[in-house]
Design a protein around this motif. Structure first.
Motif, PDB file in Angstrom:
ATOM      1  N   SER A  20       0.829  -1.210   0.000  1.00 48.48           N
ATOM      2  CA  SER A  20       0.000   0.000   0.000  1.00 48.48           C
ATOM      3  C   SER A  20       0.859   1.254   0.000  1.00 48.48           C
ATOM      4  CB  SER A  20      -0.924   0.028   1.216  1.00 48.48           C
ATOM      5  OG  SER A  20      -1.720  -1.129   1.234  1.00 48.48           O
ATOM      6  N   ASP A  44      -6.378   1.252   0.471  1.00 48.41           N
ATOM      7  CA  ASP A  44      -7.150   0.501   1.460  1.00 48.41           C
ATOM      8  C   ASP A  44      -8.192   1.441   2.017  1.00 48.41           C
ATOM      9  OD1 ASP A  44      -5.417  -1.558   1.141  1.00 48.41           O
ATOM     10  OD2 ASP A  44      -4.239  -1.110   2.923  1.00 48.41           O
ATOM     11  N   GLY A  53      -4.764  -5.455   7.148  1.00 48.66           N
ATOM     12  CA  GLY A  53      -3.799  -5.386   6.067  1.00 48.66           C
ATOM     13  C   GLY A  53      -4.208  -6.201   4.867  1.00 48.66           C
TER      14      GLY A  53
HETATM   15 MG    MG Z   1      -1.968  -2.862   2.329  1.00 50.99          MG
END
Ligand code: MG
Ligand code: GDP
Length: 597
Positions: A20, A44, A53
């Protein structure tokens, strides 16, 4: 955009290796967002995703990049879900790309969780660019990690890029590598429209938004399209892309990724993997691999407070707008009152929905034992599909029961192989293959899904200290010697805890359930027997001793505030309890009892 200036890629990584952060950097560097807008991680966008996550829904961002060769490129960055429950969605997203960035933490090295995705990526003939991230860390060992990538995955690291996504090192190099190494998409602008439905979600303002990858032809506003597998026709009313802010376009050409809307009300009307074509000029080669995802794990969701039933129905309806892969219908239970029988793609999917209901919709829920779908042939010739152990017919009326099986592929470091083999064996697994990939074993097992839905994944992770990876697909139903086991608390069967188990495993599981419940149910002023039974036969038993002393007596003499705190805490605990007969069972007991730990 012209084909040769397009690059479509996804990012794959083990959890926490920086996927990310890298994605956000790429967006920032190419001017998609200002530094202020970057303060929140962009890709996200759900709380649960952030905390766990994981990426639940694929997201795609279009970036403009002027490379060192002076040309302008369009880069489509596609985020993919990282969990086995969403394997089909991952596969579809990967099918929309020509390449992938494999992010590996320079201080951690290759970890098993990404292996399944890497191999999927290889299966889709992706060009894979290794990204060695977190080189700013003192513990970073980029050379060792490169060697691991070569040994374990068998991937050359000649074109690897060293980055620190956090401090912005090497981001330019990543962009150059994408342009240089990932091939442009192929496709014909003259051919009839052929586009893949990659993903869809519900937006309160736009309605159902469909993410598409155009293979051939042009997809434009005002076009009459047909979804080939669904057989439905729609009028395209908007075409656009995300940068990551929404931007409208007139059309999407071959090789391009973007979204359309077509006045569709429910996600359930769209099928990921479907081929979109023009009503008047249809492609005669639909894309391969279309399949409907079916829920494979079922459980009951009940409000702790019966007054919340309608609120639960409403909330499930809202969640379903966005997720057609889960199902729900009303169910009533003697123990739990009115609730819903819900179907999910897997256990994580179940947990995500459950958590969203709790957090976003502020519902207090009780979840019953997860169950798979059993097929039964009754003596009178009737066929039955069973989603709920509570509905199991009288055993004397059943001719045979079939249960779903899966083929699982597991990667595990050699030192944990023995315990993983034992775990698979204990779960009625049939070993099909065992080979070595680098320093780790690649195991193929056939397993009854019933044995996997409980806590197989958690066990696998804890046994291998997080190092094993696991991927599976269903291989059909097979006959099994299965029985319904009931759990009785204070001589009353708790319908919510009944489960279907293999006869050979019933006693062990029954004993375990009783032990668990013994620890989980608080003591009462009377003795509580806990029993597991098949039919009328008790196969395991535990007893919770009666409570003697007042719990608050434990607090020192006159500390009133402390005493009050304890009582408040108990009251809070009480809210989450379910009165059962004259026994209080905490909500956690239902969930925890089913994890075999
Ligand atoms: Mg991530
Ligand atoms: P993901 O799970 O792969 O999406 O990982 P994230 O991007 O959420 O990153 C996980 C953690 O690693 C976060 O705390 C990041 O700030 C941190 N992180 C990501 N990239 C780097 C890096 O290059 N260097 C350092 N030191 N930390 C990083």
């Amino acid at each position: 955009a012209a084909l040769e200036t397009i690059r479509n890629f996804s990012i794959i990584a083990h959890i926490d290796h920086g996927k990310s952060t890298l994605a956000d950097r790429l967006i920032q560097t190419t001017g998609g967002l200002t530094a202020r807008e970057m303060s929140e991680q962009v890709l996200d966008n759900m709380d649960i995703e952030k905390e766990r996550g994981i990426t639940i829904k694929a997201q795609t961002v279009r970036l403009n990049y002027t490379a060192k060769d002076g040309k302008s490129y369009v880069l489509n960055l596609m985020d993919t879900p990282g969990h086995v429950d969403f394997a089909y969605e991952v596969s579809r997203s990967l099918a929309a790309c020509e390449g992938a960035l494999l992010v590996v933490d320079a201080a951690q090295g290759v970890e098993a969780q990404t292996l399944a995705n890497v191999y999927q990526s290889i299966e889709h003939d992706h060009v894979i660019i290794p990204i060695i991230n977190k080189i700013d860390l003192p513990a970073a060992e980029p050379e060792r990690v490169c060697k691991e990538i070569e040994d374990v995955i068998g991937l050359s690291t000649e074109n690897a890029v060293m980055t620190s996504a956090k401090s912005g090192i090497g981001i330019e190099d990543v962009l150059e590598a994408i342009v240089r190494d990932i091939p442009p998409p192929k496709g014909s602008i003259e051919a009839p429209l052929k586009a893949m439905l990659v993903d869809s979600w519900y937006d309160p303002y736009l309605g159902v938004v469909i993410l598409v990858r155009v293979m051939d032809g042009v997809l434009k506003k005002g076009q009459q399209i047909v979804m080939m597998a669904a057989g439905t026709t729609h009028l395209v009313d908007r075409v656009g892309c995300f940068r990551p802010k929404l931007e409208y376009l007139d059309a999407l050409g071959p090789g391009e990724i973007g979204f359309i809307t077509a006045q569709i009300k429910e996600v359930a009307q769209t099928n990921v993997g479907d081929t979109i074509t023009d009503v008047r000029r249809r492609t005669n080669e639909p894309l391969p691999g279309f399949k409907t995802v079916q829920p494979v794990v079922f459980c009951g969701l009940f409000p702790t407070d019966a007054a919340d039933f309608e609120k639960l129905r409403d909330s499930l309806g809202k969640l379903r707008l966005n997720d057609a892969s889960f199902s729900f219908e009303t169910e009533s239970s003697a123990a739990l009152g009115f609730g819903f029988r819900c179907g999910f793609l897997g256990l994580l999917h179940l947990e995500i929905i459950q958590e969203r209901l709790t957090r976003e919709y502020d519902l207090d829920l009780i979840t019953t034992a997860p169950s798979v779908v059993y097929k039964m042939l009754l003596r009178d010739g009737k066929l039955l599909e069973l989603h709920n152990p509570a509905d199991m017919p009288d055993p004397s009326t059943i001719e045979l029961i079939e249960e779903p099986w899966i083929e699982a592929v597991i990667y595990v470091p050699d030192e944990h192989l023995g315990s993983i083999l034992k775990l698979c064996q204990d779960r009625r697994g049939i070993q099909k293959n065992l080979t070595y990939v680098g320093g780790r074993a690649q195991l193929t097992y056939e397993l009854p899904l019933n044995e996997v839905v409980f806590d197989f994944y958690d066990r696998l992770k804890s046994i291998s200290r997080g190092y094993a990876s696991f991927d599976y697909h269903q291989i059909g139903h097979r006959e099994g010697d299965l029985v319904k086991m009931s759990i009785m608390v204070n001589a009353e069967p708790v319908d919510a805890l009944s489960m279907i188990v293999h006869r050979g495993a019933a006693e062990a599981r029954g004993r375990h359930m009783c032990e668990r419940m013994k620890d989980l149910i608080p003591r009462h002023l009377f003795k509580i027997p806990i029993q597991a039974a098949i039919g009328g036969k008790v196969i395991a038993r535990e007893t919770i001793a009666a409570l003697r002393k007042d719990v608050t007596a434990k607090c020192y003499g006159g500390d009133a505030s402390r005493k009050r705190k304890l009582l408040d805490k108990q009251k809070e605990g009480k809210k989450r309890m379910r009165q059962y007969g004259n026994v209080d069972i905490p909500q956690e007991a239902f969930i925890a009892a089913l994890r075999m730990g």
